[in-house]
Enzyme design. Structure first.
Site, PDB file in Angstrom:
ATOM      1  N   GLU A  46       4.404  -9.781  16.093  1.00 13.61           N
ATOM      2  CA  GLU A  46       3.767 -10.270  17.327  1.00 13.61           C
ATOM      3  C   GLU A  46       4.088 -11.765  17.505  1.00 13.61           C
ATOM      4  OE1 GLU A  46      -0.344  -9.253  17.338  1.00 13.61           O
ATOM      5  OE2 GLU A  46      -0.624  -9.995  19.392  1.00 13.61           O
ATOM      6  N   ARG A  84       0.820  -1.224   0.000  1.00 16.10           N
ATOM      7  CA  ARG A  84       0.000   0.000   0.000  1.00 16.10           C
ATOM      8  C   ARG A  84       0.846   1.263   0.000  1.00 16.10           C
ATOM      9  NH1 ARG A  84      -2.996  -3.603   2.966  1.00 16.10           N
ATOM     10  NH2 ARG A  84      -2.171  -2.797   4.930  1.00 16.10           N
TER      11      ARG A  84
HETATM   12  P1  AMP Z   1       3.864  -2.054  11.921  1.00 14.53           P
HETATM   13  O1  AMP Z   1       5.135  -2.642  11.405  1.00 14.53           O
HETATM   14  O2  AMP Z   1       3.376  -2.696  13.156  1.00 14.53           O
HETATM   15  O3  AMP Z   1       3.969  -0.534  12.058  1.00 14.53           O
HETATM   16  O4  AMP Z   1       2.725  -2.354  10.849  1.00 14.53           O
HETATM   17  C1  AMP Z   1       2.627  -1.565   9.725  1.00 14.53           C
HETATM   18  C2  AMP Z   1       2.243  -2.360   8.499  1.00 14.53           C
HETATM   19  O5  AMP Z   1       1.154  -3.250   8.759  1.00 14.53           O
HETATM   20  C3  AMP Z   1       1.789  -1.396   7.429  1.00 14.53           C
HETATM   21  O6  AMP Z   1       2.368  -1.802   6.197  1.00 14.53           O
HETATM   22  C4  AMP Z   1       0.278  -1.507   7.427  1.00 14.53           C
HETATM   23  O7  AMP Z   1      -0.202  -1.518   6.121  1.00 14.53           O
HETATM   24  C5  AMP Z   1      -0.056  -2.801   8.145  1.00 14.53           C
HETATM   25  N1  AMP Z   1      -1.056  -2.635   9.228  1.00 14.53           N
HETATM   26  C6  AMP Z   1      -0.837  -2.814  10.562  1.00 14.53           C
HETATM   27  N2  AMP Z   1      -1.946  -2.610  11.285  1.00 14.53           N
HETATM   28  C7  AMP Z   1      -2.916  -2.270  10.403  1.00 14.53           C
HETATM   29  C8  AMP Z   1      -4.299  -1.905  10.528  1.00 14.53           C
HETATM   30  N3  AMP Z   1      -4.937  -1.852  11.717  1.00 14.53           N
HETATM   31  N4  AMP Z   1      -4.985  -1.596   9.403  1.00 14.53           N
HETATM   32  C9  AMP Z   1      -4.363  -1.632   8.195  1.00 14.53           C
HETATM   33  N5  AMP Z   1      -3.071  -1.967   8.004  1.00 14.53           N
HETATM   34  C10 AMP Z   1      -2.339  -2.286   9.091  1.00 14.53           C
END
Ligand code: AMP
Length: 173
Positions: free
Chosen positions: A95, A58
């Protein structure tokens, strides 16, 4: 226009307990897309960005448009096994388990000023790994931008020394 009104929250996707922030409802709205892009461009205008990096998948949607508006090149960071030429990888903790991302070795040069972009900041693990990749290749991250930030997960704390911005914030699920 309130960009937040164009984001759809979908409970229990892709698994139970997650509230997925769906940006497709913003993307399909011509004014919403334009407004979000303009705001992202404005943030980066004075940063002398030479390359925009979008994170699969995305992050590609606005990353490419941003690169064009900033007269910069575009570089994809991808999931493992997708890039055809010599590459560098970085693993990060999820996680449950680990994941990794990759970039072409010759995508950036020392001295490049990089804007990293993704749709959403959650824990920040993905973006931190992307910063590490860029810095391994000797370039500088001059800005990090997101459409959405889940502030209650405090991902921002991983980026104290970076210029990090988000257009839309959620302070609770
Ligand atoms: P993080 O590494 O935990 O910051 O997760 C970020 C990645 O996971 C991004 O590429 C987001 O597109 C996806 N992501 C994580 N949580 C969500 C959510 N609640 N809704 C949509 N995409 C998410």
């Amino acid at each position: 226009m309130e960009l937040k009104d164009l984001i759809r929250s979908v409970p229990n996707f892709p698994k139970e307990g997650i509230i997925f922030k769906d940006i497709t409802t913003l993307l399909k709205d011509p004014n919403g897309y334009k407004e979000a892009l303009n705001q992202l461009v404005k943030l980066a205008e004075n940063k002398e960005v030479t390359k925009v990096i979008g994170i699969e998948s995305r992050g590609f949607i606005f990353g490419g448009a941003l690169a064009e508006k900033l007269n910069a090149g575009f570089i994809p960071i991808r999931k493992p096994g997708k890039l055809p030429a010599a590459k560098v990888s970085e693993s990060y903790v999820l996680e449950y388990g680990t994941d990794s991302i990759e970039i072409h070795k010759d995508a950036i040069q020392p001295g490049d000023k990089i804007l990293l972009h993704d749709d959403l900041l959650a824990t920040g693990g993905t973006m931190k790994a992307a910063c590490n990749l860029v810095e391994k290749l000797g370039a500088e991250v001059v800005q990090i931008s997101f459409l959405i930030e889940l502030t209650f997960l405090n991902g921002r704390s991983k980026f104290e020394n970076y210029d990090l911005h988000s257009l839309i914030q959620y302070d609770a699920e």
